[in-house]
Scaffold this active site. Structure first.
Site, short mmCIF file in Angstrom:
data_model
loop_
_atom_site.label_atom_id
_atom_site.label_comp_id
_atom_site.label_asym_id
_atom_site.label_seq_id
_atom_site.Cartn_x
_atom_site.Cartn_y
_atom_site.Cartn_z
N GLY A 223 -87.16 -30.99 -107.39
CA GLY A 223 -86.01 -31.48 -106.63
C GLY A 223 -86.03 -31.08 -105.17
O GLY A 223 -86.60 -30.06 -104.79
N THR A 224 -85.38 -31.91 -104.37
CA THR A 224 -85.31 -31.65 -102.93
C THR A 224 -84.54 -30.36 -102.65
O THR A 224 -84.85 -29.64 -101.69
CB THR A 224 -84.62 -32.83 -102.21
OG1 THR A 224 -83.41 -33.16 -102.92
CG2 THR A 224 -85.50 -34.07 -102.18
N ARG B 29 -93.82 -42.95 -107.87
CA ARG B 29 -93.69 -44.41 -107.83
C ARG B 29 -94.83 -45.08 -107.06
O ARG B 29 -95.01 -46.29 -107.13
CB ARG B 29 -92.31 -44.79 -107.25
CG ARG B 29 -91.17 -44.41 -108.18
CD ARG B 29 -89.82 -44.33 -107.47
NE ARG B 29 -89.64 -43.05 -106.75
CZ ARG B 29 -88.52 -42.69 -106.14
NH1 ARG B 29 -87.47 -43.50 -106.15
NH2 ARG B 29 -88.44 -41.52 -105.51
N ALA C 121 -93.38 -31.92 -101.05
CA ALA C 121 -93.91 -31.37 -102.30
C ALA C 121 -93.94 -32.38 -103.42
O ALA C 121 -94.57 -32.17 -104.45
CB ALA C 121 -93.07 -30.16 -102.73
N ASN D 23 -90.92 -45.42 -101.22
CA ASN D 23 -91.15 -44.82 -102.52
C ASN D 23 -92.29 -45.48 -103.28
O ASN D 23 -92.92 -44.86 -104.12
CB ASN D 23 -89.88 -44.86 -103.37
CG ASN D 23 -88.80 -43.95 -102.79
OD1 ASN D 23 -89.09 -42.87 -102.29
ND2 ASN D 23 -87.57 -44.41 -102.83
C1 UD1 Z 1 -83.87 -38.76 -101.68
C2 UD1 Z 1 -82.39 -38.37 -101.69
C3 UD1 Z 1 -81.53 -39.61 -101.55
C4 UD1 Z 1 -81.92 -40.36 -100.30
C5 UD1 Z 1 -83.42 -40.68 -100.27
C6 UD1 Z 1 -83.81 -41.25 -98.92
C7 UD1 Z 1 -82.11 -36.36 -103.07
C8 UD1 Z 1 -81.67 -35.83 -104.37
N1 UD1 Z 1 -82.05 -37.68 -102.92
O1 UD1 Z 1 -84.10 -39.53 -102.84
O2 UD1 Z 1 -80.17 -39.26 -101.49
O3 UD1 Z 1 -81.18 -41.58 -100.20
O4 UD1 Z 1 -84.17 -39.47 -100.48
O5 UD1 Z 1 -85.13 -41.69 -98.93
O6 UD1 Z 1 -82.46 -35.58 -102.20
N2 UD1 Z 1 -89.63 -33.50 -102.42
C9 UD1 Z 1 -90.01 -32.18 -102.45
N3 UD1 Z 1 -89.91 -31.50 -103.63
C10 UD1 Z 1 -89.44 -32.09 -104.77
C11 UD1 Z 1 -89.03 -33.44 -104.72
C12 UD1 Z 1 -89.14 -34.11 -103.52
O7 UD1 Z 1 -90.46 -31.62 -101.46
O8 UD1 Z 1 -89.37 -31.41 -105.79
C13 UD1 Z 1 -89.79 -34.25 -101.17
C14 UD1 Z 1 -90.67 -35.46 -101.34
O9 UD1 Z 1 -92.03 -35.15 -101.05
C15 UD1 Z 1 -90.09 -36.44 -100.33
C16 UD1 Z 1 -88.63 -36.03 -100.22
O10 UD1 Z 1 -88.54 -34.74 -100.78
O11 UD1 Z 1 -90.66 -36.35 -99.06
C17 UD1 Z 1 -87.71 -36.99 -100.95
O12 UD1 Z 1 -88.11 -37.08 -102.30
P1 UD1 Z 1 -87.97 -38.43 -103.13
O13 UD1 Z 1 -88.39 -38.17 -104.51
O14 UD1 Z 1 -88.62 -39.54 -102.40
O15 UD1 Z 1 -86.39 -38.62 -103.11
P2 UD1 Z 1 -85.59 -39.98 -103.30
O16 UD1 Z 1 -85.51 -40.30 -104.73
O17 UD1 Z 1 -86.09 -41.01 -102.39
CA CA Z 2 -87.83 -41.20 -101.02
#
Ligand code: UD1
Ligand code: CA
Length: 464
Positions: free
Chosen positions: A81-82, A16, A11, A237
């Site tokens: 957020g994840t 970046r 999502a 990223n």
């Molecule tokens: C995340 C982890 C981090 C880990 C890293 C590995 C969290 C808070 N942090 O950080 O600990 O080391 O991945 O790569 O989880 N996503 C959603 N909805 C959102 C936000 C993100 O579905 O609201 C999805 C993104 O599409 C992506 C994944 O979650 O596929 C990770 O998101 P990203 O923003 O890349 O997290 P990182 O900052 O890399």
């Molecule tokens: Ca990531």
């Protein structure tokens, strides 16, 4: 062990990347991040496969459905957020199950991990099952862990919590073991652990990583399984990371082919997609891109500076400084330099397509040559025919694409124009500069007049 669900997080915008395209739809070695992760996760055969979307959600959902029409699409709301992504997924999946709950392990994976492979996932699940833990996180050790969440372990090896880069103190930042964003949770643990997430952190987001500490608080052990190959779990990223990972992966692909008997003169400038197949003693020269489902058979030589896209090149053929797309090149055929094969060509054995020749939907039988400066489109040429330099099939009348049929053992003079639809029989000879508009019967000679005029004593304008 059967997974009750697998959830792919897709999502995020991928801020970046600074792109109009969502990060998960960027490509890596010829396939989107999303399809690559779906490939590996699908191999686990979970009861349900869910993909969480929001940013350009329609587009991402369509891409997910094009891979697997049965995929469950979860729409994340505006809360970032994840952790929120998983809350939304769990709510929807639970609502869809008969007793309003999921039972058994749930796999969660980020979608920005282009090299995540099924073997690593299987090992993670096996590890989780063997330890009977409430949750297991897939980790890896990196020389430079910048940007990743750090794994804070207890003395006994279990996971205390994960600290995001931006929330970490100095000693936490020194930890080299990182969160890969792949987890297995027992469904009941996950449900409770995500219930109380909040956004009290540097990014103001619901972190899934916080669920691990909560799971621990519930009295469950959180385990960590370290992926043996850190490259397979690297996240992308931005485009600098994308280029670096793609390069490292391509290097491995090239090395695998070299060990399998392919000569690659310069792996640095040779790019081979994952689904490409190469035969023994194939030679790939510098500056070549072998893409999609390209197949190159034994002893063929490709390059330098050649792009093959979903092309099939048979034994001993040569393709030099050319671009060949969705076309079949027969054994010992000789293509290039500077040949442009658009889609749908089928060239027989020992054929030739030479310099500055463009072809589209051309079917060319054995031994036939199109050596110089020609366009052959929507045409069939029989065997052992020779096409004079500068010959064009005029296939398009502005509305329809029309077919040119030229027989075997035909000698086409230089600079001919075939105005399609038109048919030329076997054994025909045509004169240089002919415009062939009408059928030519077998073994005939055809030429068209174009009168030469001579103006004697003519002076160019600047001399008049
Ligand atoms: C995340 C982890 C981090 C880990 C890293 C590995 C969290 C808070 N942090 O950080 O600990 O080391 O991945 O790569 O989880 N996503 C959603 N909805 C959102 C936000 C993100 O579905 O609201 C999805 C993104 O599409 C992506 C994944 O979650 O596929 C990770 O998101 P990203 O923003 O890349 O997290 P990182 O900052 O890399
Ligand atoms: Ca990531």
């Amino acid at each position: 062990m059967e997974l009750s669900a697998a959830i792919i997080l897709a999502a995020g915008e991928g801020t970046r990347m600074r792109s109009a395209t969502p990060k998960v739809l960027h490509t890596f070695a010829g396939k989107t991040f999303l399809h690559r992760v779906m490939d590996s996760v699908s191999a686990l055969d979970a009861n349900v496969l869910a993909v969480v979307v929001r940013y350009q959600g329609q587009r991402v959902a369509e891409a997910a459905r094009s891979y697997d029409p049965d995929v469950v699409i979860v729409e994340q709301d505006e809360i970032p957020g994840t952790g929120r992504a998983v809350q939304c997924a769990m709510a929807q999946l639970a609502a869809g199950s008969p007793d309003g709950k999921l039972h058994g392990p749930v796999l969660i994976a980020a979608s920005d991990m282009p090299l995540l492979d099924a073997d690593t996932l299987h090992s993670l699940i096996d590890f989780h099952a063997a330890h009977h833990d409430g949750a297991t996180v897939l980790t890896t050790k990196l020389a430079d862990p910048t940007g990743y969440g750090r794994i804070i372990r207890k003395q006994d090896g279990s996971v205390l919590r994960i600290v995001e880069q931006r929330d970490a103190n100095e000693s936490e930042l020194a930890v080299k073991e990182v969160n890969t964003s792949v987890y297995v949770f027992e469904a009941d643990v996950l449900e409770q652990a995500i219930a109380g997430l909040n956004s009290n952190n540097a990014q103001g987001e619901f972190y899934l990583t916080d669920a691990l500490e909560t799971a621990r608080g519930l009295g469950r052990v959180v385990g960590a399984f370290a992926a043996p190959d850190s490259m397979s779990v690297e996240g992308v990223n931005d485009r600098v990371q994308l280029a670096a990972l793609a390069k490292a992966h391509n290097r491995r692909v090239c090395e695998r082919w070299m060990r399998d008997g392919v000569t690659i003169l310069d792996p640095e400038t040779t790019w081979i997609d994952d689904d490409v197949k190469l035969g023994r003693d194939v030679t790939v020269l510098p500056g070549s891109f072998l893409q999609g489902h390209t197949v190159v058979a034994a002893d063929a030589v490709v390059g330098p500076y050649t792009t093959l896209i979903d092309a099939t090149v048979d034994e001993g053929a040569h393709v030099e400084r050319s671009r060949v797309q969705e076309s079949h090149i027969g054994a010992r055929a000789n293509i290039g330099p500077w040949t442009y094969m658009r889609q749908g060509n089928d060239l027989g054995e020992d054929t030739k397509a030479g310099a500055f020749v463009e072809m589209k939907k051309a079917h060319i039988d054995e031994g036939t040559k199109v050596p110089h400066l020609s366009y052959i489109g929507d045409a069939h040429l029989g065997s052992h025919t020779n096409i004079g330099g500068g010959t064009i099939t005029a296939n398009y009348d502005g509305v329809h694409k029309n077919h040119t049929e030229i027989g075997s053992n035909v000698h086409v003079g230089a600079g001919n124009l075939f105005v399609a639809p038109v048919q030329v029989g076997d054994g025909v000879t045509t004169g240089a500069g002919s415009v062939i508009r009408h059928a030519v019967p077998q073994d005939a000679m055809a030429y068209s007049e174009n009168t030469q005029h001579v103006v004697e004593g003519w002076k160019p304008a600047w001399e008049r």
